[in-house]
Design a protein around this motif. Structure first.
Motif, PDB file in Angstrom:
ATOM      1  N   ASN A 112       9.781  14.686   1.819  1.00 54.24           N
ATOM      2  CA  ASN A 112       9.507  13.413   2.495  1.00 54.24           C
ATOM      3  C   ASN A 112       9.982  13.464   3.943  1.00 54.24           C
ATOM      4  O   ASN A 112      11.154  13.768   4.208  1.00 54.24           O
ATOM      5  CB  ASN A 112      10.219  12.270   1.771  1.00 54.24           C
ATOM      6  N   LEU A 113       9.079  13.140   4.872  1.00 51.61           N
ATOM      7  CA  LEU A 113       9.398  13.128   6.303  1.00 51.61           C
ATOM      8  C   LEU A 113       9.006  11.762   6.849  1.00 51.61           C
ATOM      9  O   LEU A 113       7.829  11.391   6.802  1.00 51.61           O
ATOM     10  CB  LEU A 113       8.643  14.237   7.030  1.00 51.61           C
ATOM     11  N   LEU A 114       9.965  11.011   7.335  1.00 53.01           N
ATOM     12  CA  LEU A 114       9.711   9.648   7.800  1.00 53.01           C
ATOM     13  C   LEU A 114      10.121   9.541   9.265  1.00 53.01           C
ATOM     14  O   LEU A 114      11.244   9.912   9.626  1.00 53.01           O
ATOM     15  CB  LEU A 114      10.483   8.652   6.936  1.00 53.01           C
ATOM     16  N   PHE A 115       9.214   9.020  10.099  1.00 50.50           N
ATOM     17  CA  PHE A 115       9.473   8.899  11.537  1.00 50.50           C
ATOM     18  C   PHE A 115       9.318   7.440  11.952  1.00 50.50           C
ATOM     19  O   PHE A 115       8.350   6.784  11.577  1.00 50.50           O
ATOM     20  CB  PHE A 115       8.502   9.779  12.327  1.00 50.50           C
ATOM     21  N   SER A 116      10.269   6.950  12.725  1.00 53.30           N
ATOM     22  CA  SER A 116      10.270   5.543  13.109  1.00 53.30           C
ATOM     23  C   SER A 116      10.940   5.392  14.467  1.00 53.30           C
ATOM     24  O   SER A 116      11.957   6.041  14.742  1.00 53.30           O
ATOM     25  CB  SER A 116      11.015   4.716  12.054  1.00 53.30           C
ATOM     26  N   ALA A 117      10.361   4.563  15.318  1.00 51.36           N
ATOM     27  CA  ALA A 117      10.969   4.336  16.633  1.00 51.36           C
ATOM     28  C   ALA A 117      12.199   3.439  16.523  1.00 51.36           C
ATOM     29  O   ALA A 117      13.110   3.518  17.337  1.00 51.36           O
ATOM     30  CB  ALA A 117       9.950   3.724  17.584  1.00 51.36           C
ATOM     31  N   THR A 118      12.219   2.574  15.498  1.00 47.14           N
ATOM     32  CA  THR A 118      13.364   1.688  15.284  1.00 47.14           C
ATOM     33  C   THR A 118      13.891   1.899  13.865  1.00 47.14           C
ATOM     34  O   THR A 118      13.252   2.549  13.044  1.00 47.14           O
ATOM     35  CB  THR A 118      12.952   0.214  15.480  1.00 47.14           C
ATOM     36  N   TYR A 119      15.057   1.316  13.580  1.00 48.12           N
ATOM     37  CA  TYR A 119      15.656   1.524  12.260  1.00 48.12           C
ATOM     38  C   TYR A 119      16.186   0.204  11.700  1.00 48.12           C
ATOM     39  O   TYR A 119      17.377   0.039  11.443  1.00 48.12           O
ATOM     40  CB  TYR A 119      16.780   2.568  12.357  1.00 48.12           C
ATOM     41  N   GLN A 131      14.990   4.376   1.084  1.00 46.72           N
ATOM     42  CA  GLN A 131      15.559   4.454  -0.261  1.00 46.72           C
ATOM     43  C   GLN A 131      14.470   4.577  -1.324  1.00 46.72           C
ATOM     44  O   GLN A 131      14.645   5.274  -2.328  1.00 46.72           O
ATOM     45  CB  GLN A 131      16.428   3.219  -0.535  1.00 46.72           C
ATOM     46  N   GLN A 132      13.345   3.922  -1.094  1.00 47.06           N
ATOM     47  CA  GLN A 132      12.233   4.005  -2.045  1.00 47.06           C
ATOM     48  C   GLN A 132      11.587   5.390  -2.026  1.00 47.06           C
ATOM     49  O   GLN A 132      11.171   5.906  -3.060  1.00 47.06           O
ATOM     50  CB  GLN A 132      11.177   2.948  -1.711  1.00 47.06           C
ATOM     51  N   VAL A 133      11.518   5.992  -0.851  1.00 43.90           N
ATOM     52  CA  VAL A 133      10.815   7.263  -0.693  1.00 43.90           C
ATOM     53  C   VAL A 133      11.718   8.451  -1.002  1.00 43.90           C
ATOM     54  O   VAL A 133      11.309   9.420  -1.645  1.00 43.90           O
ATOM     55  CB  VAL A 133      10.239   7.384   0.742  1.00 43.90           C
ATOM     56  N   GLU A 181       0.827  -1.200   0.000  1.00 46.91           N
ATOM     57  CA  GLU A 181       0.000   0.000   0.000  1.00 46.91           C
ATOM     58  C   GLU A 181       0.869   1.261   0.000  1.00 46.91           C
ATOM     59  O   GLU A 181       0.597   2.213  -0.744  1.00 46.91           O
ATOM     60  CB  GLU A 181      -0.931   0.024   1.219  1.00 46.91           C
ATOM     61  N   LEU A 182       1.924   1.271   0.809  1.00 43.77           N
ATOM     62  CA  LEU A 182       2.814   2.430   0.865  1.00 43.77           C
ATOM     63  C   LEU A 182       3.479   2.667  -0.491  1.00 43.77           C
ATOM     64  O   LEU A 182       3.560   3.802  -0.971  1.00 43.77           O
ATOM     65  CB  LEU A 182       3.879   2.234   1.946  1.00 43.77           C
ATOM     66  N   ARG A 183       3.940   1.578  -1.103  1.00 45.49           N
ATOM     67  CA  ARG A 183       4.597   1.689  -2.405  1.00 45.49           C
ATOM     68  C   ARG A 183       3.636   2.263  -3.446  1.00 45.49           C
ATOM     69  O   ARG A 183       4.007   3.143  -4.238  1.00 45.49           O
ATOM     70  CB  ARG A 183       5.114   0.316  -2.839  1.00 45.49           C
ATOM     71  N   ALA A 184       2.392   1.798  -3.431  1.00 45.10           N
ATOM     72  CA  ALA A 184       1.394   2.253  -4.409  1.00 45.10           C
ATOM     73  C   ALA A 184       1.033   3.724  -4.185  1.00 45.10           C
ATOM     74  O   ALA A 184       0.862   4.485  -5.145  1.00 45.10           O
ATOM     75  CB  ALA A 184       0.144   1.385  -4.319  1.00 45.10           C
ATOM     76  N   ILE A 185       0.929   4.143  -2.921  1.00 45.50           N
ATOM     77  CA  ILE A 185       0.584   5.533  -2.620  1.00 45.50           C
ATOM     78  C   ILE A 185       1.725   6.463  -3.025  1.00 45.50           C
ATOM     79  O   ILE A 185       1.506   7.497  -3.667  1.00 45.50           O
ATOM     80  CB  ILE A 185       0.255   5.703  -1.121  1.00 45.50           C
ATOM     81  N   VAL A 186       2.946   6.090  -2.655  1.00 47.60           N
ATOM     82  CA  VAL A 186       4.109   6.922  -2.988  1.00 47.60           C
ATOM     83  C   VAL A 186       4.210   7.111  -4.502  1.00 47.60           C
ATOM     84  O   VAL A 186       4.546   8.201  -4.990  1.00 47.60           O
ATOM     85  CB  VAL A 186       5.408   6.295  -2.421  1.00 47.60           C
ATOM     86  N   ALA A 187       3.898   6.063  -5.254  1.00 49.31           N
ATOM     87  CA  ALA A 187       4.002   6.133  -6.712  1.00 49.31           C
ATOM     88  C   ALA A 187       3.036   7.151  -7.317  1.00 49.31           C
ATOM     89  O   ALA A 187       3.255   7.628  -8.433  1.00 49.31           O
ATOM     90  CB  ALA A 187       3.744   4.751  -7.318  1.00 49.31           C
TER      91      ALA A 187
END
Length: 463
Positions: A186-193, A202-204, A172-178
């Motif tokens: 692009n702003l990406l937030f994550s508790a882990t890496y 890399q995709q975003v 779903e994320l890949r399809a939306i980004v496309a």
């Protein structure tokens, strides 16, 4: 990539407009958190960023300010899209953005999540929106039905990105980004890496600045205690801890839905004000549960890790983990729910025989070996945790132009209820919730059900 910028300690130093500074002041924001101080200058400068930070670090305000700072309110088209793993988090993010936008002219924030009829969202989209906050599945559904146009989109935010990947939203994320413009921020937030986040980044965005923000000092105020479960029933163990500690509120985390429901039923049977939160509940039941707990009309929430992130409780006295979480990152998220906003918190973990390996891994993060203690025995005089508040649900919301002040006015018009007997109020699209003192609940229901608010009749019921 990295970029050196002068450190800022307060919001006035980063060039925010007066309207945003006023909203920050009214919302009680003072000094910036480490996440805000490190990420906000970069985001305001137009850079792509990937931020690794724990829950409760202030990231929502950071990306909300970055979005609002460059918003063109005269352009009624989606200019920012925020994707969240759960409806609960999406609703809270949207509310945070609205709060910060309150002194700006006519900013429309729309949530697009599952669990509510699509027709309401279609009608709202037809009227236009500046900022969309939603879950990947529902956003993609609207995209596939050609209800969304991202031609004006400037900012894409992936909030709790690791959680979205854990829940299987990769496609779903890949399809939306496309379907978003290539020139977006692009702003990406994550508790882990983990590696999956590296790949998603890399995709975003291939030129994002990576910021790893250390835990804040407030998180150091969490005391961790580990109890040996042995053959003791987990529900009984939870009951003894609650009776011994008498916290104002507590989240009990379980690894399975069945365990969460069983413990909830046992606690209720013993007179505790407790509610369950897990994936088997209908969305409306989950919404009502969240409101009751956050408003204080329920004191114990027994949950699976669907609530580990995104549950917006500013002050939480205690968390209990029934067995160590499936992975250590999740354990960290659990204990991070307490001890927030500078308050002290207590994190209790019940350790069973099956937890031995995970306990040894967890011990690597401790300066000394973890000492398992015997379960406490509650004093005979201890009473089950009960609430002095009741949450009422009204059959109207924002679509009826209902505001918190209207509800307060309706409840106080005969001068029998005081403002002190009225707790938190939450107005959603089609529903509103108001929490009142238990002693005043019957009178409050009569006031709402037997009179009009703004010329309309609404029905109310106690949850």
């Amino acid at each position: 990539m990295s970029k050196s910028l002068p450190a800022a300690s307060n919001f006035a130093e980063v060039g925010l407009a007066e309207a945003l500074l006023k909203s920050l002041n009214e919302a009680g924001y003072e000094q910036m958190t480490p996440v805000q101080a490190s990420s906000l200058p970069l985001m305001l400068g137009g850079d792509d960023v990937v931020v690794q930070a724990q829950t409760g670090s202030g990231k929502t305000a950071a990306f909300a300010l970055a979005i609002l700072a460059k918003l063109d309110v005269t352009e009624f088209a989606p200019q920012a899209l925020v994707l969240c793993p759960t409806r609960e988090l999406a609703e809270q993010v949207a509310e945070s953005i609205r709060k910060l936008a309150k002194n700006m002219a006519n900013v429309k924030v729309l949530t697009l999540c599952g669990g509510v009829p699509t027709r309401f969202q279609i009608a709202s989209l037809e009227h236009g929106a500046h900022i969309l906050v939603g879950t990947p599945g529902r956003v993609l559904d609207h995209l596939n039905q050609n209800r969304l146009n991202f031609a004006k989109l400037q900012t894409l935010v992936l909030d709790e990105a690791d959680r979205m990947l854990e829940m299987g939203f990769q496609d779903e994320l890949r399809a939306i980004v496309a379907k978003t413009p290539s020139t977006r921020q692009n702003l990406l937030f994550s508790a882990t890496y983990p590696n999956s986040i590296v790949q998603l980044t890399q995709q975003v965005s291939k030129q994002a600045q990576l910021l790893k923000v250390a835990e804040t000092p407030t998180q150091a105020k969490i005391s961790q205690v580990f109890y040996q479960l042995d053959d003791t029933d987990s529900a009984y163990a939870v009951q003894q801890i609650l009776l011994s500690q008498q916290p104002q509120n507590c989240i009990v985390f379980c690894n399975t839905k069945a365990e969460a429901q069983r413990i909830t039923d046992k606690l209720i049977g013993k007179g505790f004000s407790a509610l369950a939160l897990h994936g088997d509940l209908e969305q409306k039941d989950r919404d009502q549960t969240m409101v009751q707990f956050s408003h204080g009309s329920a004191r114990v929430l027994v949950a699976t890790d669907v609530a580990a992130r995104g549950l917006d409780i500013a002050e939480l006295d205690m968390v209990i983990s029934v067995n160590i979480a499936h992975d250590l990152d999740t354990h960290t998220h659990r204990i991070g729910r307490t001890g927030r906003a500078g308050a002290e918190g207590l994190a209790v973990t019940l350790v069973g025989a099956q937890d031995d390996y995970k306990l040894r891994l967890l011990e690597d993060d401790f300066a000394e070996p973890i000492r398992l203690q015997a379960l406490p025995t509650a004093p005979s005089s201890s009473k089950p945790l009960q609430s002095d508040w009741v949450t009422l649900q009204l059959s109207g919301g924002k679509k009826d132009k209902l505001r918190p002040g209207d509800i307060v006015g309706a409840l106080t018009r005969d001068n029998k209820l005081t403002v002190q007997q009225i707790g938190k109020i939450k107005v959603q699209s089609s529903w509103a919730f108001v929490t009142v003192a238990s002693s005043a609940a019957k009178h409050a229901l009569n006031l709402i059900n037997n009179d009009k608010i703004k010329g309309k009749r609404f029905r109310a019921r106690a949850l």
